[in-house]
Scaffold this active site. Structure first.
Site, PDB file in Angstrom:
ATOM      1  N   ARG A 221     -16.580   2.485  -3.038  1.00 15.26           N
ATOM      2  CA  ARG A 221     -16.088   1.567  -2.008  1.00 15.26           C
ATOM      3  C   ARG A 221     -16.474   0.132  -2.373  1.00 15.26           C
ATOM      4  NH1 ARG A 221     -12.398   3.529   1.271  1.00 15.26           N
ATOM      5  NH2 ARG A 221     -13.665   5.406   1.486  1.00 15.26           N
TER       6      ARG A 221
ATOM      7  N   LYS B 174      -7.623  -3.113   2.070  1.00 20.21           N
ATOM      8  CA  LYS B 174      -6.367  -2.607   2.626  1.00 20.21           C
ATOM      9  C   LYS B 174      -6.040  -3.357   3.915  1.00 20.21           C
ATOM     10  CE  LYS B 174      -9.043   1.334   4.367  1.00 20.21           C
ATOM     11  NZ  LYS B 174      -9.199   2.805   4.311  1.00 20.21           N
TER      12      LYS B 174
ATOM     13  N   PHE C 111      -1.742   0.797 -10.975  1.00 22.12           N
ATOM     14  CA  PHE C 111      -2.257  -0.493 -10.522  1.00 22.12           C
ATOM     15  C   PHE C 111      -3.604  -0.861 -11.129  1.00 22.12           C
ATOM     16  CE2 PHE C 111      -2.548   2.532  -6.857  1.00 22.12           C
ATOM     17  CZ  PHE C 111      -3.863   2.922  -7.015  1.00 22.12           C
TER      18      PHE C 111
ATOM     19  N   LYS D 205       0.869  -1.186   0.000  1.00 24.91           N
ATOM     20  CA  LYS D 205       0.000   0.000   0.000  1.00 24.91           C
ATOM     21  C   LYS D 205       0.899   1.227   0.000  1.00 24.91           C
ATOM     22  CE  LYS D 205      -3.925   2.147   2.343  1.00 24.91           C
ATOM     23  NZ  LYS D 205      -3.397   3.538   2.219  1.00 24.91           N
TER      24      LYS D 205
END
Length: 344
Positions: A248, A254, A176, A102
């Site tokens: 979302r 994460k 990504f 991350k």
């Protein structure tokens, strides 16, 4: 590293190319026709546990890849293209998910027309030389990244209206996703590689973010520990076969650990919107006298009856800024066992 069916080197880290034998799939330039029904069926059949890491079963449509060819891209279009992560609950089996570091950077979207945009839909004033080799006609999602622990410096560089050319030479656009390419994430990364990242020298200021196929909890925790030991923020988990969904989504998770500390409540910030009439944020100081606000982590009951002034609360946070201010502090609980005299 990604290996094709003929190579069995056992390395699960890849950036959508076979480094074992050097073989390449047909480039995206040869696959720009509108997908046929058979192509779409193949894309829909891509499952989350697919093992063909380099496969690109669906042909890429110009209309889908360059959704904005017939109109000028606007900042208001960004939210419809950005996927936002949920937090990994520690219970979901990560086996088979794509795993990567991350990045502690600034989310950015390349519009395929000549500009980079922030997650909030603001144009990023990057130098023209920084953007000139990014692919025309392909939208790319990624992060502007300076390095671990350098978030504040990065924001200073990226939020100026007049770019500092020397400072921008330190920034990298780490990609990504290619959100408008049909199919699962692996197909989208394959398309991005074939379109823009086949030649490592062609994009000196951009790169694809390496992905690792997670083999289970043990590997995840090992990689998480290694990343955080080196100053990284955490990990991201992605469903390899999931089609792009904006907003979302559980397709993107994460993984990170948080530090905890205590703070003394000094006051309140009124709530707005759905929290109007209640507490919006706590105004607090830590043991070093640093003042900041805690605005998340509260239940409705706590917002209605917040901790009294002079009380001590525990909060979680990601890291400290250079000035000693907690980043992303979130309320955890009241600490009646901690005395206010511990604070200045």
């Amino acid at each position: 590293m990604l290996n094709c069916d003929a190579c069995t080197l056992g390395n699960d880290t890849f950036v959508i190319a076979c480094d074992g034998c050097g073989s390449k799939r047909p480039t995206i330039a040869n696959n720009v026709n509108t997908p046929t029904r058979a192509d779409k069926r193949k894309a829909d059949q891509m499952s989350d546990d697919s093992t063909e890491l380099g496969s690109s079963d669906c042909k890429t449509s110009k209309k889908r890849v360059a959704a904005t060819k017939e109109e000028t891209f606007k900042g208001s279009m960004v939210p419809a293209l950005i996927a936002l992560a949920q937090s990994w609950d520690g219970k979901l089996d990560p086996t088979g998910l794509l795993m990567s570091e991350k990045l502690d950077g600034m989310r950015a979207l390349w519009d395929g027309q000549g500009d980079l945009w922030s997650r909030a839909g603001h144009k990023v004033m990057a130098p023209e030389w920084f953007k000139k080799d990014l692919p025309q006609g392909m939208v790319l999602d990624g992060e502007l990244f300076l390095g671990r622990g350098q978030f504040q410096d990065l924001m200073s560089i990226c939020r100026t209206h007049v770019p500092d050319h020397d400072a921008w030479k330190r920034v990298r656009f780490v990609v990504f996703d290619a959100p408008l390419v049909p199919g699962g994430l692996k197909s989208r990364l394959q398309a991005a590689r074939e379109t823009a990242f086949n030649n490592s020298d062609s994009l000196p200021f951009a790169k694809l973010h390496p992905q690792t196929v997670c083999r289970g909890h043990e590997q995840l925790q090992k990689m998480l520990g290694e990343v955080q030991a080196e100053g990284g923020e955490g990990l991201m988990l992605r469903k390899a076969g999931a089609h792009h969904r904006a907003g979302r989504t559980s397709d993107l998770l994460k993984v990170k650990t948080q530090a905890e500390d205590e703070a003394l409540v000094k006051g309140y910030q009124p709530g707005k919107g759905k929290h109007a009439g209640r507490m919006g944020a706590l105004q607090v100081i830590n043991r070093k006298g640093k003042a900041f606000k805690i605005g998340t982590g509260f239940t409705d009951a706590v917002r209605a009856r917040p901790p009294p002034k002079g009380s001590v609360v525990t909060f979680k946070y990601m890291e400290l800024t250079k000035d000693g201010i907690p980043r992303h502090p979130a309320f955890f609980r009241i600490r009646p066992d901690v005395h206010r005299d511990e604070f200045p």
